[in-house]
Design a protein around this motif. Structure first.
Motif, PDB file in Angstrom:
ATOM      1  N   GLN A  19     -22.922  10.163  45.321  1.00  0.00           N
ATOM      2  CA  GLN A  19     -23.380  11.166  46.283  1.00  0.00           C
ATOM      3  C   GLN A  19     -23.429  10.568  47.693  1.00  0.00           C
ATOM      4  OE1 GLN A  19     -27.149  12.648  44.895  1.00  0.00           O
ATOM      5  NE2 GLN A  19     -26.233  13.679  43.125  1.00  0.00           N
ATOM      6  N   ALA A  20     -23.890   9.328  47.794  1.00  0.00           N
ATOM      7  CA  ALA A  20     -23.939   8.657  49.100  1.00  0.00           C
ATOM      8  C   ALA A  20     -22.525   8.436  49.642  1.00  0.00           C
ATOM      9  CB  ALA A  20     -24.684   7.337  48.992  1.00  0.00           C
ATOM     10  N   GLY A  21     -21.578   8.073  48.772  1.00  0.00           N
ATOM     11  CA  GLY A  21     -20.190   7.917  49.188  1.00  0.00           C
ATOM     12  C   GLY A  21     -19.622   9.234  49.693  1.00  0.00           C
ATOM     13  N   TYR A  22     -19.933  10.315  48.988  1.00  0.00           N
ATOM     14  CA  TYR A  22     -19.495  11.647  49.426  1.00  0.00           C
ATOM     15  C   TYR A  22     -20.066  11.962  50.803  1.00  0.00           C
ATOM     16  CZ  TYR A  22     -19.643  16.684  49.984  1.00  0.00           C
ATOM     17  OH  TYR A  22     -19.543  17.948  50.509  1.00  0.00           O
ATOM     18  N   GLN A  23     -21.359  11.734  50.983  1.00  0.00           N
ATOM     19  CA  GLN A  23     -22.000  12.037  52.260  1.00  0.00           C
ATOM     20  C   GLN A  23     -21.378  11.219  53.397  1.00  0.00           C
ATOM     21  OE1 GLN A  23     -24.272  14.324  53.106  1.00  0.00           O
ATOM     22  NE2 GLN A  23     -24.249  15.125  51.037  1.00  0.00           N
ATOM     23  N   ALA A  24     -21.169   9.935  53.153  1.00  0.00           N
ATOM     24  CA  ALA A  24     -20.598   9.080  54.200  1.00  0.00           C
ATOM     25  C   ALA A  24     -19.214   9.558  54.609  1.00  0.00           C
ATOM     26  CB  ALA A  24     -20.539   7.632  53.716  1.00  0.00           C
ATOM     27  N   LEU A  25     -18.358   9.791  53.634  1.00  0.00           N
ATOM     28  CA  LEU A  25     -16.989  10.192  53.940  1.00  0.00           C
ATOM     29  C   LEU A  25     -16.937  11.556  54.628  1.00  0.00           C
ATOM     30  CD1 LEU A  25     -15.217   9.074  50.646  1.00  0.00           C
ATOM     31  CD2 LEU A  25     -15.037   7.993  52.896  1.00  0.00           C
ATOM     32  N   THR A  26     -17.632  12.527  54.075  1.00  0.00           N
ATOM     33  CA  THR A  26     -17.531  13.877  54.626  1.00  0.00           C
ATOM     34  C   THR A  26     -18.222  13.993  55.981  1.00  0.00           C
ATOM     35  OG1 THR A  26     -19.446  14.633  53.341  1.00  0.00           O
ATOM     36  CG2 THR A  26     -17.245  14.983  52.384  1.00  0.00           C
ATOM     37  N   GLN A  27     -19.353  13.354  56.154  1.00  0.00           N
ATOM     38  CA  GLN A  27     -20.038  13.455  57.444  1.00  0.00           C
ATOM     39  C   GLN A  27     -19.236  12.796  58.556  1.00  0.00           C
ATOM     40  OE1 GLN A  27     -24.132  12.207  57.096  1.00  0.00           O
ATOM     41  NE2 GLN A  27     -24.593  13.840  55.647  1.00  0.00           N
ATOM     42  N   LEU A  28     -18.600  11.670  58.264  1.00  0.00           N
ATOM     43  CA  LEU A  28     -17.774  11.018  59.283  1.00  0.00           C
ATOM     44  C   LEU A  28     -16.547  11.862  59.624  1.00  0.00           C
ATOM     45  CD1 LEU A  28     -18.085   7.301  58.177  1.00  0.00           C
ATOM     46  CD2 LEU A  28     -18.731   8.230  60.414  1.00  0.00           C
ATOM     47  N   VAL A  29     -15.928  12.493  58.618  1.00  0.00           N
ATOM     48  CA  VAL A  29     -14.771  13.348  58.881  1.00  0.00           C
ATOM     49  C   VAL A  29     -15.188  14.560  59.708  1.00  0.00           C
ATOM     50  CG1 VAL A  29     -13.064  14.897  57.807  1.00  0.00           C
ATOM     51  CG2 VAL A  29     -13.387  12.593  56.908  1.00  0.00           C
ATOM     52  N   VAL A  30     -16.298  15.199  59.336  1.00  0.00           N
ATOM     53  CA  VAL A  30     -16.763  16.373  60.074  1.00  0.00           C
ATOM     54  C   VAL A  30     -17.123  15.993  61.512  1.00  0.00           C
ATOM     55  CG1 VAL A  30     -18.625  18.084  60.223  1.00  0.00           C
ATOM     56  CG2 VAL A  30     -17.466  17.684  58.043  1.00  0.00           C
ATOM     57  N   ALA A  31     -17.816  14.883  61.678  1.00  0.00           N
ATOM     58  CA  ALA A  31     -18.177  14.440  63.029  1.00  0.00           C
ATOM     59  C   ALA A  31     -16.920  14.136  63.847  1.00  0.00           C
ATOM     60  CB  ALA A  31     -19.076  13.212  62.965  1.00  0.00           C
ATOM     61  N   ALA A  32     -15.924  13.527  63.203  1.00  0.00           N
ATOM     62  CA  ALA A  32     -14.671  13.221  63.900  1.00  0.00           C
ATOM     63  C   ALA A  32     -13.981  14.505  64.350  1.00  0.00           C
ATOM     64  CB  ALA A  32     -13.746  12.411  62.986  1.00  0.00           C
ATOM     65  N   TRP A  33     -14.020  15.546  63.525  1.00  0.00           N
ATOM     66  CA  TRP A  33     -13.370  16.809  63.888  1.00  0.00           C
ATOM     67  C   TRP A  33     -14.121  17.513  65.008  1.00  0.00           C
ATOM     68  CZ3 TRP A  33      -9.287  19.469  64.383  1.00  0.00           C
ATOM     69  CH2 TRP A  33      -9.305  20.856  64.496  1.00  0.00           C
ATOM     70  N   TYR A  34     -15.422  17.666  64.873  1.00  0.00           N
ATOM     71  CA  TYR A  34     -16.169  18.426  65.868  1.00  0.00           C
ATOM     72  C   TYR A  34     -16.429  17.645  67.152  1.00  0.00           C
ATOM     73  CZ  TYR A  34     -16.520  22.277  62.712  1.00  0.00           C
ATOM     74  OH  TYR A  34     -16.194  23.326  61.908  1.00  0.00           O
ATOM     75  N   GLY A  35     -16.189  16.374  67.144  1.00  0.00           N
ATOM     76  CA  GLY A  35     -16.251  15.600  68.375  1.00  0.00           C
ATOM     77  C   GLY A  35     -14.994  15.754  69.210  1.00  0.00           C
ATOM     78  N   ASN A  36     -13.981  16.363  68.630  1.00  0.00           N
ATOM     79  CA  ASN A  36     -12.687  16.555  69.269  1.00  0.00           C
ATOM     80  C   ASN A  36     -12.697  17.888  70.024  1.00  0.00           C
ATOM     81  OD1 ASN A  36     -10.020  17.067  69.887  1.00  0.00           O
ATOM     82  ND2 ASN A  36      -9.244  16.698  67.829  1.00  0.00           N
ATOM     83  N   SER A  37     -12.417  17.859  71.296  1.00  0.00           N
ATOM     84  CA  SER A  37     -12.452  19.083  72.104  1.00  0.00           C
ATOM     85  C   SER A  37     -11.447  20.132  71.628  1.00  0.00           C
ATOM     86  CB  SER A  37     -12.219  18.759  73.581  1.00  0.00           C
ATOM     87  OG  SER A  37     -10.955  18.160  73.753  1.00  0.00           O
ATOM     88  N   ASP A  38     -10.396  19.718  70.906  1.00  0.00           N
ATOM     89  CA  ASP A  38      -9.430  20.692  70.386  1.00  0.00           C
ATOM     90  C   ASP A  38     -10.052  21.606  69.327  1.00  0.00           C
ATOM     91  OD1 ASP A  38      -7.503  19.632  72.040  1.00  0.00           O
ATOM     92  OD2 ASP A  38      -6.572  18.414  70.463  1.00  0.00           O
ATOM     93  N   SER A  39     -11.141  21.181  68.699  1.00  0.00           N
ATOM     94  CA  SER A  39     -11.782  21.993  67.663  1.00  0.00           C
ATOM     95  C   SER A  39     -12.766  23.003  68.238  1.00  0.00           C
ATOM     96  CB  SER A  39     -12.524  21.089  66.676  1.00  0.00           C
ATOM     97  OG  SER A  39     -13.679  20.532  67.280  1.00  0.00           O
ATOM     98  N   TRP A  40     -13.169  22.857  69.461  1.00  0.00           N
ATOM     99  CA  TRP A  40     -14.246  23.669  70.025  1.00  0.00           C
ATOM    100  C   TRP A  40     -13.879  25.138  70.151  1.00  0.00           C
ATOM    101  CZ3 TRP A  40     -15.644  19.846  74.521  1.00  0.00           C
ATOM    102  CH2 TRP A  40     -16.155  18.666  73.963  1.00  0.00           C
TER     103      TRP A  40
END
Length: 177
Positions: free
Chosen positions: A140-161
């Protein structure tokens, strides 16, 4: 219902796989960032690129060239995000990628038969669902780490806004001199 014997067998097998991945990560020595990245090596970047469409399903552009560009941007932002984490967390993520990067680890722990570049959206989504719903806190911790970093990487990108109607961060005005 799982018997105590089955639970112990799974626990011992999991410990052996994790120990093997840790040993391999140690034996491979220093991970060499690739492609101008700061932290991700080629294998880890490939894993992130395979995870992004499953984690961000429905959020990425549909047009293939724009989708590929968005996935590359997620990989680069993931790389920058990991650099900002504590060294102990970076090491844990490195061990996770070492385990998922091995064919046996990918199959046994993640249930993904195909190599990451060939893995289907269904395979990766099923892997993530198994880890999210696992009774083992480590998965579960591995899932959280991977998915949260991917989501943060996407929404930190101005192209996603634009897709979420976010106008961007407010502009700060300089105080009068």
């Amino acid at each position: 219902m799982t018997s105590r014997r089955q639970f112990l067998k799974v626990g011992i097998a999991s410990a052996a796989v994790l120990a093997g991945a840790g040993w391999l990560a140690f034996r491979l020595g220093n991970r060499v960032p690739a492609g101008g990245r700061l932290w991700l090596d080629k294998r880890s970047a490939t894993i992130v690129a395979a995870l992004a469409p499953a984690v961000l399903e429905g959020m990425l552009p549909a047009e293939p060239a724009a989708r590929d560009k968005a996935i590359r941007a997620v990989v680069e932002a993931f790389d920058r995000a990991v650099i900002g984490l504590a060294p102990a967390v970076q090491e844990e993520i490195s061990q996770l990628f070492a385990l998922l990067g091995l064919g046996a680890g990918r199959f046994v722990v993640a249930g993904v038969r195909s190599a990451w570049p060939e893995a289907t959206l269904a395979e990766v989504s099923a892997f993530l669902a198994r880890w999210r719903n696992s009774r083992f806190a480590l998965l579960q911790a591995g899932y959280q780490a991977l998915t949260q970093l991917v989501v943060a990487a996407w929404y930190g990108n101005s192209d996603s806004w634009e897709r979420i109607a976010y106008p961007g961060p407010p502009l700060l005005e300089s105080p009068p001199a």
